[in-house]
Write a protein that holds these residues in place. Structure first.
Motif, mmCIF file in Angstrom:
data_model
loop_
_atom_site.group_PDB
_atom_site.id
_atom_site.type_symbol
_atom_site.label_atom_id
_atom_site.label_comp_id
_atom_site.label_asym_id
_atom_site.label_seq_id
_atom_site.Cartn_x
_atom_site.Cartn_y
_atom_site.Cartn_z
ATOM 1 N N VAL A 1 0.841 -1.194 0.000
ATOM 2 C CA VAL A 1 0.000 0.000 0.000
ATOM 3 C C VAL A 1 0.877 1.246 0.000
ATOM 4 O O VAL A 1 2.010 1.239 0.477
ATOM 5 N N SER A 2 0.332 2.331 -0.543
ATOM 6 C CA SER A 2 1.027 3.614 -0.536
ATOM 7 C C SER A 2 0.333 4.534 0.458
ATOM 8 O O SER A 2 -0.890 4.505 0.613
ATOM 9 N N LEU A 3 1.119 5.380 1.132
ATOM 10 C CA LEU A 3 0.623 6.158 2.253
ATOM 11 C C LEU A 3 0.844 7.656 2.059
ATOM 12 O O LEU A 3 1.870 8.075 1.523
ATOM 13 N N LEU A 4 -0.122 8.445 2.547
ATOM 14 C CA LEU A 4 0.039 9.885 2.655
ATOM 15 C C LEU A 4 0.479 10.209 4.077
ATOM 16 O O LEU A 4 -0.216 9.873 5.042
ATOM 17 N N ALA A 5 1.637 10.847 4.238
ATOM 18 C CA ALA A 5 2.135 11.265 5.547
ATOM 19 C C ALA A 5 2.193 12.785 5.564
ATOM 20 O O ALA A 5 3.131 13.385 5.055
ATOM 21 N N ASP A 6 1.180 13.411 6.134
ATOM 22 C CA ASP A 6 1.089 14.866 6.154
ATOM 23 C C ASP A 6 1.037 15.344 7.601
ATOM 24 O O ASP A 6 0.059 15.081 8.313
ATOM 25 N N PRO A 7 2.072 16.040 8.068
ATOM 26 C CA PRO A 7 2.127 16.480 9.473
ATOM 27 C C PRO A 7 1.008 17.438 9.869
ATOM 28 O O PRO A 7 0.806 17.680 11.065
ATOM 29 N N LYS A 8 0.268 17.972 8.903
ATOM 30 C CA LYS A 8 -0.827 18.888 9.231
ATOM 31 C C LYS A 8 -1.958 18.179 9.971
ATOM 32 O O LYS A 8 -2.758 18.811 10.651
ATOM 33 N N TYR A 9 -2.035 16.866 9.800
ATOM 34 C CA TYR A 9 -3.162 16.120 10.365
ATOM 35 C C TYR A 9 -2.680 15.208 11.492
ATOM 36 O O TYR A 9 -1.660 14.524 11.360
ATOM 37 N N THR A 10 -3.433 15.198 12.582
ATOM 38 C CA THR A 10 -3.067 14.408 13.761
ATOM 39 C C THR A 10 -4.235 13.517 14.166
ATOM 40 O O THR A 10 -5.375 13.986 14.263
ATOM 41 N N ARG A 11 -3.959 12.267 14.407
ATOM 42 C CA ARG A 11 -5.005 11.330 14.821
ATOM 43 C C ARG A 11 -5.260 11.376 16.319
ATOM 44 O O ARG A 11 -6.401 11.284 16.778
ATOM 45 N N PRO B 1 1.553 -4.768 3.901
ATOM 46 C CA PRO B 1 2.890 -4.215 3.641
ATOM 47 C C PRO B 1 2.800 -2.847 2.965
ATOM 48 O O PRO B 1 1.867 -2.565 2.215
ATOM 49 N N VAL B 2 3.783 -2.005 3.229
ATOM 50 C CA VAL B 2 3.838 -0.649 2.678
ATOM 51 C C VAL B 2 4.903 -0.591 1.585
ATOM 52 O O VAL B 2 6.024 -1.083 1.769
ATOM 53 N N SER B 3 4.543 0.027 0.457
ATOM 54 C CA SER B 3 5.498 0.131 -0.654
ATOM 55 C C SER B 3 5.968 1.561 -0.899
ATOM 56 O O SER B 3 7.091 1.774 -1.377
ATOM 57 N N HIS B 4 5.134 2.571 -0.588
ATOM 58 C CA HIS B 4 5.508 3.966 -0.837
ATOM 59 C C HIS B 4 4.923 4.882 0.232
ATOM 60 O O HIS B 4 3.864 4.598 0.795
ATOM 61 N N ILE B 5 5.622 5.987 0.488
ATOM 62 C CA ILE B 5 5.134 7.039 1.383
ATOM 63 C C ILE B 5 5.317 8.388 0.692
ATOM 64 O O ILE B 5 6.406 8.702 0.200
ATOM 65 N N ASP B 6 4.252 9.169 0.662
ATOM 66 C CA ASP B 6 4.300 10.531 0.145
ATOM 67 C C ASP B 6 4.427 11.460 1.351
ATOM 68 O O ASP B 6 3.479 11.651 2.101
ATOM 69 N N PHE B 7 5.636 12.040 1.547
ATOM 70 C CA PHE B 7 5.914 12.863 2.713
ATOM 71 C C PHE B 7 6.501 14.203 2.305
ATOM 72 O O PHE B 7 7.625 14.275 1.811
ATOM 73 N N GLN B 8 5.730 15.262 2.444
ATOM 74 C CA GLN B 8 6.178 16.628 2.182
ATOM 75 C C GLN B 8 6.904 16.753 0.840
ATOM 76 O O GLN B 8 8.007 17.302 0.748
ATOM 77 N N GLY B 9 6.278 16.228 -0.191
ATOM 78 C CA GLY B 9 6.840 16.342 -1.536
ATOM 79 C C GLY B 9 7.867 15.280 -1.864
ATOM 80 O O GLY B 9 8.346 15.228 -3.007
ATOM 81 N N GLN B 10 8.229 14.454 -0.904
ATOM 82 C CA GLN B 10 9.189 13.372 -1.157
ATOM 83 C C GLN B 10 8.411 12.079 -1.417
ATOM 84 O O GLN B 10 7.519 11.719 -0.657
ATOM 85 N N TRP B 11 8.778 11.386 -2.476
ATOM 86 C CA TRP B 11 8.152 10.106 -2.805
ATOM 87 C C TRP B 11 9.128 9.004 -2.385
ATOM 88 O O TRP B 11 10.140 8.772 -3.033
ATOM 89 N N LEU B 12 8.830 8.389 -1.252
ATOM 90 C CA LEU B 12 9.756 7.426 -0.652
ATOM 91 C C LEU B 12 9.362 6.004 -1.030
ATOM 92 O O LEU B 12 8.252 5.553 -0.726
ATOM 93 N N HIS B 13 10.264 5.305 -1.693
ATOM 94 C CA HIS B 13 10.038 3.897 -2.013
ATOM 95 C C HIS B 13 10.494 3.045 -0.831
ATOM 96 O O HIS B 13 11.665 3.076 -0.447
#
Length: 407
Positions: A222-232, A359-371
């Motif tokens: 799965v691919s994930l959005l990691a945005d520090p603006k949002y808190t759970r 399993p995680v395959s990608h993370i989108d973090f502050q403009g960085q596309w992390l494999h």
């Protein structure tokens, strides 16, 4: 005129005396009630069963076309709680039906509500199993205390749930790729406005045959959005309780991830962007540590993290195997990026009852596309853990102490 005033005063005094007498009488009744041991907890021995008629039975869905939470079985369990009627009432299994609530019910206005997620599995031996239900009961009672809702004896609810499943046992899929989802729910039903502890509540359990929570991800991840603006969740909040109010506010962020072509949200906390959870799952990271060892890391239960049953199980299995180091500690996005740059990050995955392990395959973090190279690992830890967990749940490993067989 004076005589009339005297009569009015006399009548007023009489009414006042009567009111005092009623209050005194009510007080005596309350004291008498306190002399009798109230039924603070419901008991399985008091369970009554009302079966659905033939015209109330629903057709069972094709096991190969099951989605999550779309279909429901023919029966449900209900237990009412009334503070003024000695607490918990007798539990009842009845035909599946709608719930009728007063428009001022606290659950509708103040989200006085909690729930659990469990599964019943039909094993390779044909036996039906619940997986570690006592942990769900412990967490549910902790959530109840946090919400001002009445606690109960977990072992008694487990017995009631087992009876419910035995009645609707043909709804448990004959498949090791599907299961019967068990949803115990506790809500405040006081017909009054006001943010106070509810005097009445309803505990109910419904059952739903389910397939995969997500589309199969073992091949792609799965691919994930990691945005520090949002808190759970935050310190002192309710992140460690399974409350509906924790989940509703996440829907908008989940939708944002989907609009970006991603599947889930990686929830971060604080200035250091600590990893907390993936969607509704606990998060795990596998890396090569500074000593050259493989290490499995998951955030500690610090109040921000839901104490997942699968989380607990994966940690126990890993420690029993003793094939890699196991650590519960904070891990940040900075550390993830550094490990990735040094080719020491091996796996990231989420774990929970509904989705098992993703399993995680990608993370989108502050403009960085992390494999994330989770899917590239030979003998990946997530795959070994998932196979072992499913082998326990579906009876491939028979008579495991974590499983309760429903007779």
């Amino acid at each position: 005129m004076v005589h009339l005033r005297r009569k009015i005063l006399s009548l007023g005094n009489l009414i006042n005396q009567l009111q005092q007498s009623v209050r005194w009488s009510s007080s005596l009744k309350t004291k008498d009630k306190n002399l009798v041991q109230p039924q603070r907890y419901f008991k399985y021995s008091d369970l009554s069963v009302r079966l659905a008629g033939l015209d109330q039975l629903s057709p069972k869905p094709d096991v190969n076309k099951l989605s999550f939470g779309k279909y429901f079985t023919d029966h449900m369990l209900k237990v009412h709680y009334y503070e003024g009627m000695n607490g918990w009432q007798a539990p009842e299994i009845m035909p599946f039906e709608n719930i009728v609530l007063h428009p001022a019910a606290k659950v509708l206005h103040y989200a006085v509500e909690l729930f659990e997620g469990m599964k019943a599995y039909r094993g390779v031996d044909g036996k039906i199993r619940l997986f570690r239900p006592e942990l769900n009961m412990e967490r549910m009672n902790n959530s109840a205390v946090r919400s001002g809702l009445p606690p109960f004896r977990g072992e008694e609810l487990i017995k009631c749930i087992c009876r419910l499943i035995s009645i609707d046992q043909e709804w448990v899929p004959h498949s090791t790729a599907s299961s019967l989802y068990v949803r115990p729910t506790l809500i405040g039903i006081d017909p009054t406005l006001g943010v106070v502890t509810p005097d009445s509540a309803l505990l109910y359990v419904i059952l739903s045959p389910v397939g995969s929570y997500f589309k199969p991800t073992d091949k792609k991840g799965v691919s994930l959005l990691a945005d520090p603006k949002y808190t759970r969740a935050w310190p002192g909040g309710c992140g460690s309780s399974k409350l509906g109010s924790n989940y509703g506010p996440t829907i908008q962020v989940q939708q944002l991830a989907i609009e970006k072509g991603l599947q889930q949200v990686l929830w971060l906390y604080g200035e250091n962007n600590e990893l907390t959870e993936i969607g509704t799952m606990n998060v795990f990271v596998v890396c090569i540590n500074d000593n050259g060892e493989r290490e499995l890391i998951t955030p500690a239960l610090n109040g921000l993290i839901l104490p997942g049953v699968v989380r607990n199980s994966l940690l126990s299995i890993s420690r029993e195997w003793n094939q890699y180091k196991v650590t519960e500690r904070s891990i940040t996005m900075k550390e993830v990026i550094q490990l990735l740059s040094e080719n020491r990050l091996l796996e990231i995955f989420g774990a929970g009852t509904a989705c098992v392990i993703s399993p995680v395959s990608h993370i989108d973090f502050q403009g960085q596309w992390l494999h994330i190279p989770t899917m590239d690992q030979p003998n990946a830890i997530f795959q070994m853990l998932k196979k072992h967990l499913l082998d326990i749940q579906y009876g491939v490993i028979p008579e495991h102490p974590w499983c309760l067989i429903i007779e």
